[in-house]
Scaffold this active site. Structure first.
Site, PDB file in Angstrom:
ATOM      1  N   GLY A  30      20.420 -21.493 -26.404  1.00  0.00           N
ATOM      2  CA  GLY A  30      18.977 -21.606 -26.201  1.00  0.00           C
ATOM      3  C   GLY A  30      18.509 -21.060 -24.862  1.00  0.00           C
ATOM      4  N   GLY A  35      17.976 -10.684 -23.841  1.00  0.00           N
ATOM      5  CA  GLY A  35      19.354 -10.429 -24.282  1.00  0.00           C
ATOM      6  C   GLY A  35      19.610 -11.108 -25.623  1.00  0.00           C
ATOM      7  N   HIS A  36      19.231 -12.394 -25.712  1.00  0.00           N
ATOM      8  CA  HIS A  36      19.350 -13.103 -26.996  1.00  0.00           C
ATOM      9  C   HIS A  36      18.499 -12.417 -28.064  1.00  0.00           C
ATOM     10  CE1 HIS A  36      19.974 -16.622 -24.098  1.00  0.00           C
ATOM     11  NE2 HIS A  36      21.101 -16.598 -24.761  1.00  0.00           N
ATOM     12  N   GLN A  59      32.206 -27.097 -23.954  1.00  0.00           N
ATOM     13  CA  GLN A  59      32.587 -25.895 -23.197  1.00  0.00           C
ATOM     14  C   GLN A  59      32.181 -25.978 -21.731  1.00  0.00           C
ATOM     15  OE1 GLN A  59      30.146 -23.282 -25.819  1.00  0.00           O
ATOM     16  NE2 GLN A  59      29.606 -22.215 -23.933  1.00  0.00           N
ATOM     17  N   ASP A 149      29.194 -11.624 -22.320  1.00  0.00           N
ATOM     18  CA  ASP A 149      30.340 -12.545 -22.274  1.00  0.00           C
ATOM     19  C   ASP A 149      31.526 -11.822 -22.905  1.00  0.00           C
ATOM     20  OD1 ASP A 149      29.049 -15.303 -21.396  1.00  0.00           O
ATOM     21  OD2 ASP A 149      27.675 -14.299 -22.756  1.00  0.00           O
ATOM     22  N   VAL A 175      21.851  -6.613 -22.109  1.00  0.00           N
ATOM     23  CA  VAL A 175      20.453  -6.320 -21.756  1.00  0.00           C
ATOM     24  C   VAL A 175      20.259  -6.701 -20.292  1.00  0.00           C
ATOM     25  CG1 VAL A 175      18.037  -6.839 -22.235  1.00  0.00           C
ATOM     26  CG2 VAL A 175      19.678  -6.674 -24.114  1.00  0.00           C
ATOM     27  N   SER A 184      20.381 -13.583 -18.017  1.00  0.00           N
ATOM     28  CA  SER A 184      21.162 -14.795 -18.254  1.00  0.00           C
ATOM     29  C   SER A 184      20.223 -15.986 -18.181  1.00  0.00           C
ATOM     30  CB  SER A 184      22.244 -14.937 -17.177  1.00  0.00           C
ATOM     31  OG  SER A 184      22.746 -16.260 -17.160  1.00  0.00           O
ATOM     32  N   ARG A 186      20.896 -18.606 -16.896  1.00  0.00           N
ATOM     33  CA  ARG A 186      21.126 -19.215 -15.581  1.00  0.00           C
ATOM     34  C   ARG A 186      20.377 -18.492 -14.461  1.00  0.00           C
ATOM     35  NH1 ARG A 186      26.521 -20.315 -18.008  1.00  0.00           N
ATOM     36  NH2 ARG A 186      26.817 -22.563 -17.920  1.00  0.00           N
TER      37      ARG A 186
HETATM   38  P1  AMP Z   1      24.400 -18.189 -24.488  1.00  0.00           P
HETATM   39  O1  AMP Z   1      23.108 -18.768 -24.951  1.00  0.00           O
HETATM   40  O2  AMP Z   1      24.462 -17.939 -23.023  1.00  0.00           O
HETATM   41  O3  AMP Z   1      25.592 -18.926 -25.024  1.00  0.00           O
HETATM   42  O4  AMP Z   1      24.474 -16.741 -25.135  1.00  0.00           O
HETATM   43  C1  AMP Z   1      24.340 -16.558 -26.519  1.00  0.00           C
HETATM   44  C2  AMP Z   1      24.685 -15.133 -26.874  1.00  0.00           C
HETATM   45  O5  AMP Z   1      23.799 -14.258 -26.194  1.00  0.00           O
HETATM   46  C3  AMP Z   1      26.098 -14.749 -26.435  1.00  0.00           C
HETATM   47  O6  AMP Z   1      26.697 -13.954 -27.448  1.00  0.00           O
HETATM   48  C4  AMP Z   1      25.852 -13.955 -25.196  1.00  0.00           C
HETATM   49  O7  AMP Z   1      26.855 -12.994 -24.923  1.00  0.00           O
HETATM   50  C5  AMP Z   1      24.546 -13.273 -25.525  1.00  0.00           C
HETATM   51  N1  AMP Z   1      23.881 -12.818 -24.288  1.00  0.00           N
HETATM   52  C6  AMP Z   1      23.616 -13.548 -23.178  1.00  0.00           C
HETATM   53  N2  AMP Z   1      23.055 -12.777 -22.217  1.00  0.00           N
HETATM   54  C7  AMP Z   1      22.978 -11.527 -22.738  1.00  0.00           C
HETATM   55  C8  AMP Z   1      22.522 -10.274 -22.239  1.00  0.00           C
HETATM   56  N3  AMP Z   1      22.008 -10.148 -21.017  1.00  0.00           N
HETATM   57  N4  AMP Z   1      22.603  -9.193 -23.054  1.00  0.00           N
HETATM   58  C9  AMP Z   1      23.132  -9.303 -24.297  1.00  0.00           C
HETATM   59  N5  AMP Z   1      23.576 -10.459 -24.826  1.00  0.00           N
HETATM   60  C10 AMP Z   1      23.509 -11.550 -24.064  1.00  0.00           C
END
Ligand code: AMP
Length: 279
Positions: A30, A35-36, A59, A149, A175, A184, A186
Site C-alpha cells: 500500500g 511505481g506501484h 517481513q 526490489d 520508476v 518508494s 518510505r
Molecule cells: P511494496 O509496496 O514496497 O511492497 O512494493 C510493492 C511492489 O511495487 C513490489 O513489487 C515493488 O518492487 C514495486 N515497486 C516499489 N517501488 C517501485 C518503483 N519505484 N518502481 C517500480 N516498482 C516498484
C-alpha cells in the site's frame, strides 16, 4: 472495482474471474505511488486484474518500521480504480492472513542469504511466505513485481519455479523521480535535506555506469566508483555491491547485462535501496 477484507471472499472472486480469461495480480504493502501504479496498469491489461494491500508483519524485523509504515487506504483505492483494477484484497487486521495458530513458513536458499537477507534476518522468509499465500488466494496467470526490489524479484521467481507455481512472474522497470531517486513508500520519511542527499544512490549508479562505459569491468573498481558518490550523501552504507544478476553471488568481472549493482544505505533514519543493471 470490488474491495475485500476477507481473503476467502477475494479468492472466490478471483477464481470466478479466471473462468473468463487471464488474471494479472500485484501484491503491495500500500501507500501506492507511480511505481506501484506502473505495475497496476500492466496487470489491468489482462482480462481481469487484482491487487493486494497488506503491510505484512512477518517481513519486518523487531527494530524496523512496521508500526509507522505509511498507510492511505482511501488514496490507494482511488489510484487502483484509476488504473483499472477489478479486485482488491485489503485485510484490516493481520489476523486475516495470520490466524493465531499459523505455523508454516517458506524456507529459502542461498539467493536469500546474501545482501538484504544477510542484513534483515527473516525478511525474505516473511516476504516469500506472504507472497505464496497471496498467490494461492489470487491464483493469477501473471504476477507483477518491481525490479526496485531486485533480490525480492529473484527470490519470487525462484520460488515459483521450485514450487511449480502455475503463474508467470513478471518484473517491471524501476520508476524514478525526474532527478533519478527511485520511488518508494518510505521516501515520505525524508526531510528536505535528506531528500536531496538521497540522490547519492542514483549518483553512485551513474558513476558505476560511467566507469563501465570507459571499459572498467573489475567489480571492486566499479563498487568503489559508486561508493565514493554514495558516501557523499548517506549517513550509513549497508552495501554497494556488484553481483551476478541471476545468482546474486559475488563476481570479479562484470560482464555487461549479466551484472547488477545493488545499493542499501541510510539517509537519516530512512533505509533506501536501489539497483541497476550494468549495461
Ligand atoms: P511494496 O509496496 O514496497 O511492497 O512494493 C510493492 C511492489 O511495487 C513490489 O513489487 C515493488 O518492487 C514495486 N515497486 C516499489 N517501488 C517501485 C518503483 N519505484 N518502481 C517500480 N516498482 C516498484
Amino acid at each position: 472495482m470490488r474491495v475485500f477484507d476477507d481473503p476467502r471472499a477475494f479468492q472466490a472472486a478471483c477464481l470466478n474471474a479466471r473462468r473468463t480469461g487471464d488474471l494479472g495480480f500485484v501484491p503491495t504493502m500500500g501507500f501506492l505511488h507511480q511505481g506501484h501504479e506502473s505495475l497496476l496498469r500492466l496487470a489491468a491489461g489482462h482480462a481481469s486484474s487484482a491487487l493486494s494491500i497488506f503491510v505484512n508483519p512477518t517481513q519486518f524485523g523487531p527494530n524496523e518500521d512496521l508500526a509507522r509504515y505509511p498507510r492511505d487506504l482511501p488514496g490507494d483505492l482511488a489510484k487502483a480504480e484509476r488504473c483499472g483494477i477489478d479486485l482488491v484484497l485489503a485485510p484490516k487486521e493481520a489476523e486475516a492472513l495470520y490466524p493465531s495458530d499459523f505455523q508454516t513458513y517458506v524456507e529459502l536458499g542461498p539467493l536469500a542469504a546474501t545482501l538484504e537477507g544477510a542484513l534483515r534476518p527473516g525478511h525474505f522468509r516473511g516476504m516469500a511466505t506472504v507472497v505464496l499465500k497471496l498467490l494461492a488466494l489470487a491464483q493469477p496467470t501473471h504476477a507483477y513485481f518491481g525490479r526496485k526490489d531486485f533480490q525480492q524479484l529473484a527470490i519470487v521467481r525462484r520460488m515459483a519455479r521450485d514450487f511449480d507455481l502455475p503463474v508467470e512472474i513478471v518484473g517491471a522497470p524501476i520508476v524514478r523521480e525526474p532527478d533519478g531517486l527511485a520511488l518508494s513508500s518510505r521516501n515520505v520519511y525524508l526531510s528536505p535535506d535528506e531528500r536531496a542527499r538521497a540522490l547519492c544512490l542514483w549518483r553512485g549508479q551513474q558513476a558505476a555506469l560511467a566507469a563501465v562505459r570507459t571499459g572498467e569491468r573489475r567489480a571492486k573498481a566499479l563498487e568503489l566508483a559508486a561508493r565514493v558518490e554514495v558516501e557523499k550523501g548517506a549517513d550509513r552504507i549497508d552495501y554497494v555491491a556488484v553481483r551476478d544478476a541471476e545468482s546474486l553471488q559475488e563476481i570479479e568481472t562484470a560482464t555487461p547485462r549479466q551484472a547488477v549493482i545493488l545499493f542499501a544505505a541510510f539517509v537519516g533514519k530512512t533505509r533506501l535501496i536501489d539497483n541497476g543493471l550494468l549495461e
